[in-house]
Design a protein around this motif. Structure first.
Motif, short mmCIF file in Angstrom:
data_model
loop_
_atom_site.label_atom_id
_atom_site.label_comp_id
_atom_site.label_asym_id
_atom_site.label_seq_id
_atom_site.Cartn_x
_atom_site.Cartn_y
_atom_site.Cartn_z
N MET A 18 -19.56 5.28 -36.54
CA MET A 18 -18.15 5.42 -36.93
C MET A 18 -17.33 4.16 -36.62
O MET A 18 -16.12 4.15 -36.77
N GLY A 19 -17.99 3.11 -36.14
CA GLY A 19 -17.32 1.83 -35.97
C GLY A 19 -16.73 1.55 -34.61
O GLY A 19 -16.04 0.54 -34.43
N TYR A 20 -16.98 2.39 -33.64
CA TYR A 20 -16.46 2.15 -32.29
C TYR A 20 -17.35 1.18 -31.53
O TYR A 20 -18.56 1.09 -31.79
N GLU A 21 -16.77 0.48 -30.57
CA GLU A 21 -17.56 -0.31 -29.63
C GLU A 21 -18.03 0.62 -28.52
O GLU A 21 -17.23 1.35 -27.94
N VAL A 22 -19.32 0.59 -28.23
CA VAL A 22 -19.90 1.53 -27.25
C VAL A 22 -20.68 0.77 -26.19
O VAL A 22 -21.50 -0.09 -26.51
N ASP A 23 -20.42 1.12 -24.93
CA ASP A 23 -21.22 0.63 -23.79
C ASP A 23 -21.92 1.81 -23.15
O ASP A 23 -21.30 2.83 -22.88
N VAL A 24 -23.22 1.65 -22.90
CA VAL A 24 -24.00 2.69 -22.22
C VAL A 24 -24.33 2.18 -20.82
O VAL A 24 -24.85 1.07 -20.67
N PHE A 25 -24.02 2.99 -19.81
CA PHE A 25 -24.38 2.65 -18.43
C PHE A 25 -25.58 3.51 -18.03
O PHE A 25 -25.47 4.73 -17.91
N GLU A 26 -26.71 2.85 -17.87
CA GLU A 26 -27.99 3.53 -17.61
C GLU A 26 -28.44 3.21 -16.19
O GLU A 26 -28.58 2.04 -15.82
N ALA A 27 -28.68 4.25 -15.39
CA ALA A 27 -29.07 4.05 -13.99
C ALA A 27 -30.46 3.43 -13.86
O ALA A 27 -30.72 2.67 -12.92
N LYS A 28 -31.35 3.72 -14.80
CA LYS A 28 -32.73 3.27 -14.70
C LYS A 28 -32.94 1.95 -15.45
O LYS A 28 -32.02 1.42 -16.07
N ALA A 29 -34.19 1.48 -15.41
CA ALA A 29 -34.52 0.18 -16.01
C ALA A 29 -34.82 0.28 -17.50
O ALA A 29 -34.89 -0.73 -18.20
N GLN A 30 -35.04 1.52 -17.99
CA GLN A 30 -35.38 1.71 -19.41
C GLN A 30 -34.47 2.77 -20.02
O GLN A 30 -33.94 3.63 -19.31
N PRO A 31 -34.31 2.74 -21.34
CA PRO A 31 -33.39 3.68 -21.99
C PRO A 31 -34.02 5.04 -22.26
O PRO A 31 -35.24 5.21 -22.11
N SER A 32 -33.20 5.98 -22.65
CA SER A 32 -33.59 7.25 -23.27
C SER A 32 -33.91 8.39 -22.32
O SER A 32 -34.32 9.46 -22.75
N GLY A 33 -33.66 8.21 -21.01
CA GLY A 33 -33.71 9.36 -20.10
C GLY A 33 -35.05 10.08 -20.11
O GLY A 33 -36.10 9.48 -19.95
N LEU A 34 -34.96 11.40 -20.33
CA LEU A 34 -36.15 12.24 -20.21
C LEU A 34 -37.28 11.85 -21.15
O LEU A 34 -38.45 12.03 -20.81
N THR A 35 -36.99 11.30 -22.31
CA THR A 35 -38.08 11.01 -23.24
C THR A 35 -38.94 9.85 -22.75
O THR A 35 -40.08 9.69 -23.19
N VAL A 36 -38.42 9.03 -21.83
CA VAL A 36 -39.25 8.02 -21.18
C VAL A 36 -39.70 8.49 -19.80
O VAL A 36 -40.81 8.19 -19.37
N TYR A 37 -38.86 9.25 -19.11
CA TYR A 37 -39.15 9.57 -17.70
C TYR A 37 -39.56 11.02 -17.46
O TYR A 37 -40.02 11.35 -16.37
#
Length: 285
Positions: free
Chosen positions: A1-20
């Motif tokens: 939708m055109g917004y600027e988005v920042d993601v703050f991720e506690a771990k070293a890799q993205p996607s939460g449960l699907t990686v961890y």
């Protein structure tokens, strides 16, 4: 939708449960990370890795800088059972066990006989993976009957297919052993009118050298209490509008396990799309 988005991720890799958190026999890190790279290339959001937000001061900084904040924090560590001996070596949580597996697959050692406590899909994952890693015996212990397990039937069939045995209508009383796990003391149970009761004098010890607790994940209520005016329900789930994902603090939105209490990856994805539209409507005003 055109917004600027920042993601703050506690771990070293993205996607939460699907990686961890999803058992490796279901999806690989390579598949997950390839999809994440594709999405980021398509949409150009920024991800700050190894960037946990833990304090009221950090949250206040986000509130000052951003127009809306999305909480996609999921659930926390495996619930403690409050059992004697739970701190023994080789007694671990299923979430932590699978996270270790996803990062260091073939280097993870399992016991010769593993007891998995629980009856949900995560218990099936822990049991199946233990068998695949070379445990000689894997026992799935659940305090209700087989037909009352929360796991999908096909998940239990997959576990049985790699040699997992079921032990039903038993509740753990104590983790036995001197320093290291040596067994679990159980008491037999029965279910009447939907309620589980213990059968007096029916205790027995099932020997093992590893215990995996698949007993659900704790809600992250300590963190959520740092957000002013944010309501959680009696089970520690974020209270949010069913149509927009907006919480009782209008700047904060939520979806996924932190909101629904624990469901599937597809639920989180669908809810997050709904919530993105809710954020768009909020910012459009």
């Amino acid at each position: 939708m055109g917004y600027e988005v920042d993601v703050f991720e506690a771990k070293a890799q993205p996607s939460g449960l699907t990686v961890y958190g999803v058992a490796p026999y279901k999806i690989t890190n390579e598949e997950t990370l390839a999809e994440m790279a594709y999405l980021q290339a398509q949409f150009g959001y920024n991800v700050h890795f190894n960037s946990p937000i833990n304090s009221r001061e950090e949250l206040a900084g986000l509130e000052d800088k951003y127009d809306a904040i999305f909480l996609g924090i999921g659930l926390g560590k495996t619930n403690e059972l409050g059992l004697a001996g739970e701190d023994k070596i080789n007694c671990t949580g299923a979430v932590e066990f699978i996270a270790e597996l996803r990062q260091h697959h073939h280097q993870v050692a399992v016991g010769r006989k593993v007891i998995v406590l629980g009856g949900g899909n995560t218990a099936m994952d822990a049991a199946s993976e233990s068998a695949r890693l070379g445990a000689e015996n894997v026992v799935l212990a659940y305090r209700r009957g087989k037909e009352e397990m929360g796991a999908y039937d096909f998940e239990y069939d997959l576990a049985k297919g790699v040699g997992v045995k079921g032990l039903f209508n038993v509740a753990p009383v104590e983790i036995m052993g001197n320093g290291y796990v040596a067994g679990v003391k159980f008491i037999r149970t029965e279910t009447k009118d939907g309620k589980v009761s213990e059968i007096a004098g029916s205790e027995f010890v099932e020997p093992c050298d590893m215990v995996i607790k698949a007993t659900g994940q704790a809600k992250q209520t300590d963190f959520l209490s740092l957000i002013p005016g944010l309501k959680v329900d009696g089970k520690g789930r974020i209270v949010a509008d069913a149509h927009t994902g907006q919480t009782s603090n209008p700047k904060y939105f939520a979806s996924g396990d932190a909101w629904n209490g624990g469901a599937e990856v597809v639920n989180a994805a669908a809810e997050a799309k709904l919530t993105a539209r809710g954020i768009h409507a909020y910012l459009s005003k």
